[in-house]
Design a protein around this motif. Sequence first.
Motif, PDB file in Angstrom:
ATOM      1  N   GLN A 151       1.030  -1.201  -0.248  1.00  0.00           N
ATOM      2  CA  GLN A 151      -0.139   0.055   0.025  1.00  0.00           C
ATOM      3  C   GLN A 151       0.852   1.387   0.022  1.00  0.00           C
ATOM      4  N   ALA A 152       1.827   1.371   0.706  1.00  0.00           N
ATOM      5  CA  ALA A 152       2.802   2.503   0.818  1.00  0.00           C
ATOM      6  C   ALA A 152       3.420   2.703  -0.571  1.00  0.00           C
ATOM      7  N   LYS A 153       3.805   1.582  -1.183  1.00  0.00           N
ATOM      8  CA  LYS A 153       4.552   1.452  -2.600  1.00  0.00           C
ATOM      9  C   LYS A 153       3.448   2.278  -3.580  1.00  0.00           C
ATOM     10  N   GLU A 154       2.320   1.587  -3.425  1.00  0.00           N
ATOM     11  CA  GLU A 154       1.286   2.221  -4.323  1.00  0.00           C
ATOM     12  C   GLU A 154       1.160   3.610  -4.196  1.00  0.00           C
ATOM     13  N   GLU A 155       0.922   3.983  -2.688  1.00  0.00           N
ATOM     14  CA  GLU A 155       0.846   5.644  -2.508  1.00  0.00           C
ATOM     15  C   GLU A 155       2.164   6.247  -3.101  1.00  0.00           C
ATOM     16  N   GLU A 156       3.281   5.759  -2.999  1.00  0.00           N
ATOM     17  CA  GLU A 156       4.565   6.517  -3.335  1.00  0.00           C
ATOM     18  C   GLU A 156       4.344   6.493  -4.804  1.00  0.00           C
ATOM     19  N   LEU A 157       4.039   5.582  -5.419  1.00  0.00           N
ATOM     20  CA  LEU A 157       4.053   5.612  -7.071  1.00  0.00           C
ATOM     21  C   LEU A 157       2.977   6.642  -7.467  1.00  0.00           C
ATOM     22  N   GLN A 158       1.738   6.769  -6.709  1.00  0.00           N
ATOM     23  CA  GLN A 158       0.829   7.528  -6.965  1.00  0.00           C
ATOM     24  C   GLN A 158       1.417   8.910  -6.993  1.00  0.00           C
ATOM     25  N   ARG A 159       2.279   9.303  -5.662  1.00  0.00           N
ATOM     26  CA  ARG A 159       2.699  10.694  -5.531  1.00  0.00           C
ATOM     27  C   ARG A 159       3.790  10.993  -6.679  1.00  0.00           C
ATOM     28  N   LEU A 160       4.472   9.941  -7.045  1.00  0.00           N
ATOM     29  CA  LEU A 160       5.580  10.237  -8.231  1.00  0.00           C
ATOM     30  C   LEU A 160       4.693  10.512  -9.567  1.00  0.00           C
ATOM     31  N   ARG A 161       3.615   9.604  -9.514  1.00  0.00           N
ATOM     32  CA  ARG A 161       2.907  10.103 -10.940  1.00  0.00           C
ATOM     33  C   ARG A 161       2.393  11.455 -10.965  1.00  0.00           C
ATOM     34  N   ALA A 162       1.873  11.911  -9.732  1.00  0.00           N
ATOM     35  CA  ALA A 162       1.400  13.231  -9.739  1.00  0.00           C
ATOM     36  C   ALA A 162       2.632  14.117  -9.766  1.00  0.00           C
ATOM     37  N   LEU A 163       3.808  13.915  -9.187  1.00  0.00           N
ATOM     38  CA  LEU A 163       4.874  14.688  -9.463  1.00  0.00           C
ATOM     39  C   LEU A 163       5.289  14.766 -11.116  1.00  0.00           C
ATOM     40  N   GLN A 164       5.557  13.551 -11.467  1.00  0.00           N
ATOM     41  CA  GLN A 164       5.761  13.540 -13.069  1.00  0.00           C
ATOM     42  C   GLN A 164       4.538  14.390 -13.780  1.00  0.00           C
ATOM     43  N   GLU A 165       3.210  14.379 -13.461  1.00  0.00           N
ATOM     44  CA  GLU A 165       2.164  15.094 -14.259  1.00  0.00           C
ATOM     45  C   GLU A 165       2.669  16.668 -13.933  1.00  0.00           C
ATOM     46  N   GLU A 166       3.037  16.909 -13.032  1.00  0.00           N
ATOM     47  CA  GLU A 166       3.320  18.244 -12.361  1.00  0.00           C
ATOM     48  C   GLU A 166       4.536  18.762 -13.326  1.00  0.00           C
ATOM     49  N   ARG A 167       5.486  18.008 -13.491  1.00  0.00           N
ATOM     50  CA  ARG A 167       6.712  18.325 -14.307  1.00  0.00           C
ATOM     51  C   ARG A 167       6.370  18.287 -15.506  1.00  0.00           C
ATOM     52  N   GLU A 168       5.570  17.274 -16.130  1.00  0.00           N
ATOM     53  CA  GLU A 168       5.120  17.550 -17.746  1.00  0.00           C
ATOM     54  C   GLU A 168       4.398  18.818 -17.992  1.00  0.00           C
ATOM     55  N   ARG A 169       3.440  19.164 -16.854  1.00  0.00           N
ATOM     56  CA  ARG A 169       2.588  20.386 -17.028  1.00  0.00           C
ATOM     57  C   ARG A 169       3.735  21.510 -17.136  1.00  0.00           C
ATOM     58  N   LYS A 170       4.688  21.520 -16.362  1.00  0.00           N
ATOM     59  CA  LYS A 170       5.356  22.697 -16.326  1.00  0.00           C
ATOM     60  C   LYS A 170       6.501  22.948 -17.701  1.00  0.00           C
ATOM     61  N   LEU A 171       6.751  21.462 -18.020  1.00  0.00           N
ATOM     62  CA  LEU A 171       7.625  21.603 -19.374  1.00  0.00           C
ATOM     63  C   LEU A 171       6.463  22.056 -20.274  1.00  0.00           C
ATOM     64  N   ALA A 172       5.217  21.571 -20.404  1.00  0.00           N
ATOM     65  CA  ALA A 172       4.311  21.919 -21.458  1.00  0.00           C
ATOM     66  C   ALA A 172       4.142  23.549 -21.494  1.00  0.00           C
ATOM     67  N   GLU A 173       4.086  24.182 -20.188  1.00  0.00           N
ATOM     68  CA  GLU A 173       4.094  25.755 -20.126  1.00  0.00           C
ATOM     69  C   GLU A 173       5.382  26.145 -20.648  1.00  0.00           C
ATOM     70  N   LEU A 174       6.590  25.605 -20.454  1.00  0.00           N
ATOM     71  CA  LEU A 174       7.964  25.955 -21.151  1.00  0.00           C
ATOM     72  C   LEU A 174       7.939  25.953 -22.388  1.00  0.00           C
ATOM     73  N   GLU A 175       7.390  24.843 -23.029  1.00  0.00           N
ATOM     74  CA  GLU A 175       7.408  24.682 -24.206  1.00  0.00           C
ATOM     75  C   GLU A 175       6.363  25.797 -25.030  1.00  0.00           C
ATOM     76  N   LEU A 176       5.370  25.943 -24.448  1.00  0.00           N
ATOM     77  CA  LEU A 176       4.565  27.193 -24.970  1.00  0.00           C
ATOM     78  C   LEU A 176       4.984  28.488 -24.900  1.00  0.00           C
ATOM     79  N   LEU A 177       5.835  28.757 -23.895  1.00  0.00           N
ATOM     80  CA  LEU A 177       6.417  29.924 -23.920  1.00  0.00           C
ATOM     81  C   LEU A 177       7.638  30.049 -25.017  1.00  0.00           C
ATOM     82  N   ARG A 178       8.274  28.787 -25.105  1.00  0.00           N
ATOM     83  CA  ARG A 178       9.235  28.695 -26.237  1.00  0.00           C
ATOM     84  C   ARG A 178       8.571  29.042 -27.551  1.00  0.00           C
ATOM     85  N   GLU A 179       7.369  28.485 -27.759  1.00  0.00           N
ATOM     86  CA  GLU A 179       6.500  28.715 -29.126  1.00  0.00           C
ATOM     87  C   GLU A 179       6.202  30.229 -29.130  1.00  0.00           C
TER      88      GLU A 179
END
Length: 618
Positions: A335-363
Amino acid sequence: MDLRSELLKTIWYGFTALDLEKSGKVSKSQLKVLSHNLCTVLRIPHDPVALEEHFRDDDDGPVSSQGYMPYLNKYILDKVVEGSFNKEDVDELCWTLTAKKNYKPNRSSNTVLAERDAFRLWCLFNFLSGDKYPLVMVPDEVEYLLKKICTAMSVELNCVELEDLFSQEVVQQRGITVWVFLEMMDAGKVTRGIDRSVISMAIEEVYREIVGDVLKEGYLWKRGHLRRNWKERWFTLRPSNLFYYTGEDRKECQGNIALDGNCCVEVLPDRDGKRCMFCLKTLSKTYEMSSSDTKQRQEWTTAIQTAIRLHVEGKTSLHKDLKLKRHEQRGKRQQAKEEELQRLRALQEERERKLAELELLRETQKQARVLLEQDEERRRQQHEQLQQTLEVQLREAELVRISMQTEMALKEEEAERQRNRIRELEEMQKRLEEALQQEIKARLDEEAFRYAQAGLLAEEEEKMKALMTLQEEQEEYILKTQREKQELKQEMEAKSRALDEAQRQLEEVQANRHRVDQDVVAAQKKLRQASTNVKHWNVQMNRLMRPIGPGDKRPLLRSSLPSFQIPSQRDPGLNLRRISGSEDQNEQCKENVDDGRRCDSDLERRNSHVSNGDLNVS
């Protein structure tokens, strides 16, 4: 895990062994034989007609495991009485069926496992496997079992040999079957270079500990209750009993000590030439024992306290409880591993969102650069057109050029600000990644501290329970001591009253004795007075009875006098008084038992005086 689940695991292997075509179905004739053998080893009556009646609608074909399960529960397992049969007989029956089909060791090579060792490992696998069918064992339980066996052999488990097996994706997802486990053990990957006898002894020890619920066994010196001599016995500790035998073969049981919540273990000082002593106290007896060294004494006392704790908590097996705890820990870790994976997924999504914003700024920056180039091209064309226009508008064109240069400077400044903003965003992204790594490390440290804190809390709770138990025993001992003190006080008061009564009776006896002494003195005085009177009368009578001398010759006169006889000088009244006095003294002497001898001597003396007086009178 109850008895029914254990029996179902074993019977499942017997049922699948009869399914030669692996279709999930077995013929009714084979099921009859299996049912009859199960009833025989389970010590229950077998009803051969019940199987036919139960499967009356399935005469055309074999029976599946789902169809056999209701009959097994109703006619066999519901009639099983725990303790009336030997579970090992059921295991041997099903092992015999399934080993012929599935266990095929390489007979040509020098195999590591003997037939009996393979059977015990099969039983251990069934005990540690999960409750889902087909039965498998997770890698953690396999590693736990192998560590127990290596500990019994006094060697360290080499996990390098198991990495290839555990790293397989199928093993991680589904687990390991018993036949893969036996094949691995038979190949000697874990026990390479170890003698077969050592492996067999280690497997037997682990089998007795886990399947046989033997918490500890070994030789101890025990002191007898009647002869008080010391004898060496082989002790076997189970969760509810402590057995002791004459030898290690356990053929002749010398006694059985029942363990419950009223039992306790205490360490004793060395005495009588024995060292490392301890005692096991029950409600009725106290058993004194001596071990070979301090380590063995500590292990025995800890094991006995564990057995008492299991009995108090209503648990019948230590390793069943440990298996449930390991299962719960695996669930918590998953359960702790699954929760940690969920947190990592959330952080990954946040990172992808910020990368998308950065890409939008570059465009956006690219589009602005294109617009700027287009603007510059348009201005250049306008400038050329203005130069080709009228010379008269040169001054106006110069002003326009100056204004355009100013605007270009502003655009350049804006572009520089955009580039600075992009650099700040890139630095911010790096800082966010570092913060993410620090947060992951902090979460892992926090989880480790939480596990350590949970362990400390559990240990503190166990110590608190032990302290409460000791406090209750101390209160019971104080109450018992107070009751014994009250009873002793009442007994002392009763003895004091009896002593006062005896003192009073003694004083009365002494007073009676004093009165008797006074009566004896008075009687002695009367006796002396009577003796004096008797002597006086004797003197007077002697004077009166003086004979006539020879000068007096009066024969005729003497012969003419009438003859008379001198009466006895005894005084009848005096004799009666003496007799009555003697009788009184005799009665008083009989009443005074303590002065009997003295009264007898006084009576004899008085009787002698009386007899002397009579003789003198005569």
